[in-house]
Motif scaffolding. Structure first.
Motif, short mmCIF file in Angstrom:
data_model
loop_
_atom_site.label_atom_id
_atom_site.label_comp_id
_atom_site.label_asym_id
_atom_site.label_seq_id
_atom_site.Cartn_x
_atom_site.Cartn_y
_atom_site.Cartn_z
N VAL A 1 10.67 8.99 -7.40
CA VAL A 1 10.83 9.37 -8.80
C VAL A 1 10.56 10.85 -9.02
N PHE A 2 9.51 11.35 -8.36
CA PHE A 2 9.09 12.71 -8.68
C PHE A 2 9.54 13.76 -7.66
N THR A 3 10.05 13.34 -6.52
CA THR A 3 10.51 14.34 -5.54
C THR A 3 12.00 14.18 -5.23
N LEU A 4 12.36 12.99 -4.74
CA LEU A 4 13.75 12.83 -4.30
C LEU A 4 14.73 12.90 -5.47
N TYR A 5 14.40 12.19 -6.56
CA TYR A 5 15.32 12.21 -7.71
C TYR A 5 15.50 13.62 -8.27
N PRO A 6 14.38 14.36 -8.56
CA PRO A 6 14.57 15.73 -9.06
C PRO A 6 15.35 16.61 -8.09
N PHE B 1 0.83 -1.21 0.00
CA PHE B 1 0.00 0.00 0.00
C PHE B 1 0.86 1.26 0.00
N LEU B 2 2.04 1.15 0.59
CA LEU B 2 2.93 2.32 0.63
C LEU B 2 3.64 2.55 -0.70
N LEU B 3 3.68 1.48 -1.51
CA LEU B 3 4.49 1.51 -2.72
C LEU B 3 4.16 2.68 -3.65
N PRO B 4 2.87 2.93 -3.96
CA PRO B 4 2.60 4.04 -4.89
C PRO B 4 3.20 5.36 -4.39
N TRP B 5 3.03 5.65 -3.11
CA TRP B 5 3.57 6.90 -2.58
C TRP B 5 5.10 6.87 -2.64
N THR B 6 5.66 5.72 -2.23
CA THR B 6 7.12 5.64 -2.18
C THR B 6 7.72 5.85 -3.56
N ILE B 7 7.12 5.20 -4.55
CA ILE B 7 7.66 5.35 -5.91
C ILE B 7 7.48 6.80 -6.36
#
Lengths: 314, 432
Positions: free
Chosen positions: A43-48, A33-39
């Motif tokens: 991908v969209f916050t930590l990486y940028p 259940f956490l996976l969607p948020w984690t990904i």
């Protein structure tokens, strides 16, 4: 003493036992259940974020490798007139806009907390502007503040005041934007309203029995009791104001960004210009990290200072 | 149960990784769908209908996306699937995009699409040239001229059919057409040099220069023509009082698309604007009964040879360097630039066609007011807004300077010296 230490050791470190099959399954379900948020976060916050940190030490070329320049972007930034203009404009909004919004929304919340007929109606009316999309409300305010045809200057004219050129006078453009912000403070009011309802009635009654008047009850009971709410609103308000963008982007109307005379050139606006119009992505990344540090320092400072002024009941 | 979860997690992560890697199927020889992005575009449906004709002719579908904010363009050009053709609102960004390797030099496309460069008007094509390279092709163009309100001319005792013949005379006319109230506030103004937006490129060219040299390799912001132009513009603010003019004209720009525009309401007697105003969507829509004239902007009295100088700018098409099928892009570009298509598109929007053959279409020649602009573009004096890889950053700095000079009455010379000093190294760096 020894006994205490013994007890401590019993609690810490905790002894891990093998998980049961059910616990393992529960863990996996939870993780799934956490996976969607984690990904999304990765991908969209930590990486940028990390990418922008790397870019901030380079000249970014879209289709060629990064050109490393070390601290040059940061050094150039502090020598850039526009950076200081943008920082000043943004601080103006933070220092004047945020406290004004807090004060206004606190008093609105007090009024909306009064037990009067039509209380629900008034609450709806004050909250409504904050559900209007930012762009729409800003365009609406462009017309309200229009010095020739706008309703504000027309009304000011009735009472004999010659209204200023809200949009073309650099001295009035930021106050105009602050007014726009005040109009949309419904969310802050709601949070204050919930805080006001938590103020203990017994405390207020005790104060009243001791002979405190309305003002004294407000100042000595209500204000301290809602101080954690004030701190929350202050910090979120300061963070939001440092990132002020959409209203400024729309408010210039047909004019260039920053109009008039760069008085609405806010930090995020300059960052946007550097990144997307002038293609200086590395420089813009450096700006973003400087802003991050400014916000971090401000928040920590506010939290530190707030110790003296914030009262947490219980 | 356990296996199911593991499988699901692995599938989710795998699909995400795959999509992030941007693995693509190998491009087929003839792509079925081409994508055209248009930065400007008030009427996307009309543009789509235009490109549907290409589908009818070739069987290749074209998807139009318009209008676009500038912040969408950069990620698209750097991403793995940029549009096949990108139409930008002006030539300002082209050289910086080229420098970053985001758009192609067009010689191969011009060759493979058999595009006839001699059919382009010289001035708009000029903005696409960098040395001997051609980085874009102009699609539609704009020119600017003087608009005057004939009723106000008559009321001021001027001949309504004779516009000012020199820039000096324009200032005299402006004085006659300006009405000042006893308290100093304005009731009507004769001329506003930057109504809507700045037009310094026109005035500077009239004074015989520009803020770049002709090939855009040097900044010449502190030269006499630039100083003269700004001082000439400034007089319309200072002599009627900067504050008065600012108070009077505040908010005018936002009324551009409405009947409240000062030129329609008789508050502004003369100003500079583009050809589209004479088309169906502006004056004839918002103020059909307006009695107005249009003429080439006058030259300074001591340089009559500069009469009919106009400065072209306008939409340009580029091919992104990441476009999947360059051959297909080139064919579509050639089709876009064909006289019939240029005529149809810009007849509809009342903009100037960049194709000389298209310009013969009666649609562009039958309206004498529109023809003023057509003649300006065909005139040997026609100039272009010179662009460089730092155009956008420079333009923003220029706009601020223009504001300081006009709206605060600042002396232009020291500001221009600073601008020159700030941007000289930036331009040199960008041209390396």
């Amino acid at each position: 003493m020894d006994e205490l230490r013994m007890t401590d050791q019993k609690i810490w470190p905790p002894r891990f036992r093998k998980w049961s099959r059910r616990e393992r399954d529960n863990f996996k379900i939870g993780m799934l259940f956490l996976l969607p948020w984690t990904i999304g976060f990765l991908v969209f916050t930590l990486y940028p974020m990390l990418a922008s940190l790397v870019y901030s030490f380079a000249v970014y070329h879209a289709r060629q490798p990064l050109e490393w320049v070390g601290l040059k972007n940061y050094i150039d930034l502090f020598q850039d007139d526009l950076f200081w203009t943008a920082l000043y404009n943004t601080l103006y909004m933070v220092v004047i806009g945020v406290p004004l919004t807090l004060l206004a929304s606190f008093f609105c919340a007090i009024l909306l907390n009064l037990k009067v007929r039509g209380q629900a109606f008034y609450r709806v009316v004050y909250f409504l502007p904050s559900i209007v999309p930012t762009v729409a409300s800003t365009i609406l305010w462009l017309w309200i503040l229009n010095p020739q045809a706008g309703i504000l200057n027309t009304v000011l004219g009735y009472i004999g005041i010659h209204g200023p050129n809200w949009m073309s006078n650099p001295a009035w453009s930021k106050p105009g934007l602050i007014m726009l912000g005040l109009w949309g403070m419904g969310n802050t009011i709601i949070i204050y309203l919930s805080g006001l309802q938590d103020v203990s009635v017994s405390l207020l009654e005790a104060a009243e029995l001791d002979g405190a008047n309305w003002w004294q009850r407000l100042w000595h009971v209500t204000v301290p009791m809602v101080s954690p709410i004030t701190l929350f609103n202050l910090i979120t308000g300061v963070i939001a104001m440092f990132q002020y963008f959409a209203q400024a982007y729309v408010f210039r109307g047909f004019q260039n960004l920053g109009y008039p005379l760069n008085s609405t050139l806010f930090y995020s606006v300059l960052l946007y210009q550097n990144a997307f119009q002038w293609l200086k992505m590395g420089y813009a990344s450096a700006m973003a990290w400087v802003l991050f540090i400014i916000i971090l320092v401000c928040t920590l400072l506010l939290l530190k200072i707030s110790d003296k002024f914030t009262y947490y009941a219980g | 149960m356990k296996k199911l979860f593991s499988l699901l997690s692995i599938l989710m992560i795998a699909s995400l990784l795959l999509s992030a890697c941007g693995t693509q199927a190998p491009a087929s020889s003839e792509p079925k769908v081409l994508r055209v992005w248009i930065q400007w575009g008030d009427n996307p449906q009309q543009i789509q209908t235009l490109f549907d004709k290409y589908t009818a002719e070739t069987g290749i579908k074209v998807e139009v996306t318009a209008p676009l904010e500038v912040d969408k363009i950069l990620p698209a050009l750097t991403g793995s699937e940029p549009p096949d053709i990108l139409v930008l609102s002006g030539g300002d960004l082209v050289k910086s995009y080229y420098k970053e390797g985001l758009v192609d030099e067009l010689s191969p496309a011009i060759k493979s699409g058999s595009i006839d460069l001699t059919d382009f008007f010289d001035a708009p094509l000029q903005q696409c040239k960098m040395g001997d390279k051609i980085l874009c092709l102009p699609w539609g163009s704009d020119m600017y001229a003087l608009f005057w309100n004939k009723d106000l001319f008559e009321a001021a005792g001027l001949d309504p059919n004779t516009p000012p013949a020199t820039m000096e005379q324009l200032a005299e006319f402006s004085d006659k057409l300006t009405k000042v109230n006893p308290d100093g506030t304005l009731e009507q103004i004769g001329f506003l040099p930057d109504q809507g937006w700045g037009h310094s490129e026109l005035y500077t060219n009239m004074f015989g220069g520009f803020w770049y040299n002709e090939d855009g390799t040097k900044i010449t912001a502190n030269t006499q023509p630039v100083i003269d132009a700004l001082k000439w513009e400034q007089q319309f603010y200072t002599k009627y009082g900067v504050d008065n003019v600012m108070a009077f004209s505040s908010g005018w720009a936002d009324a551009y698309m409405s009947g409240d525009y000062p030129f329609y309401t008789g508050k502004l007697a003369m100003y500079v604007d583009g050809e589209w105003m004479t088309g169906p969507n502006f004056i004839s829509k918002f103020k059909p009964e307006a009695s107005y004239g249009v003429a080439a902007f006058p030259p300074p009295a001591d340089h009559p040879e500069r009469a009919n100088t106009g400065v072209a700018s306008g939409t340009v098409a580029v091919i992104p360097s990441g476009a999947a099928d360059k051959e297909a892009s080139a064919k579509l570009l050639a089709w876009m630039m064909s006289p019939a298509i240029v005529a149809e598109e810009f007849c509809f929007n009342a903009n100037l066609p960049t194709s000389k053959k298209a310009a013969e279409d009666p649609c562009f020649t039958s309206n004498p007011k529109f023809k003023v602009f057509m003649d300006l573009m065909a005139n040997p004096n026609a100039k272009v807004v010179v662009t460089t890889p730092i155009s956008l950053e420079f333009n923003d700095a220029w706009t601020l300077l223009e504001e300081q000079v006009l709206h605060t009455g600042a002396d232009p010379q020291p500001l221009l010296e600073k601008l020159q000093a700030d941007f000289e190294p930036k331009l040199a760096e960008s041209l390396k």
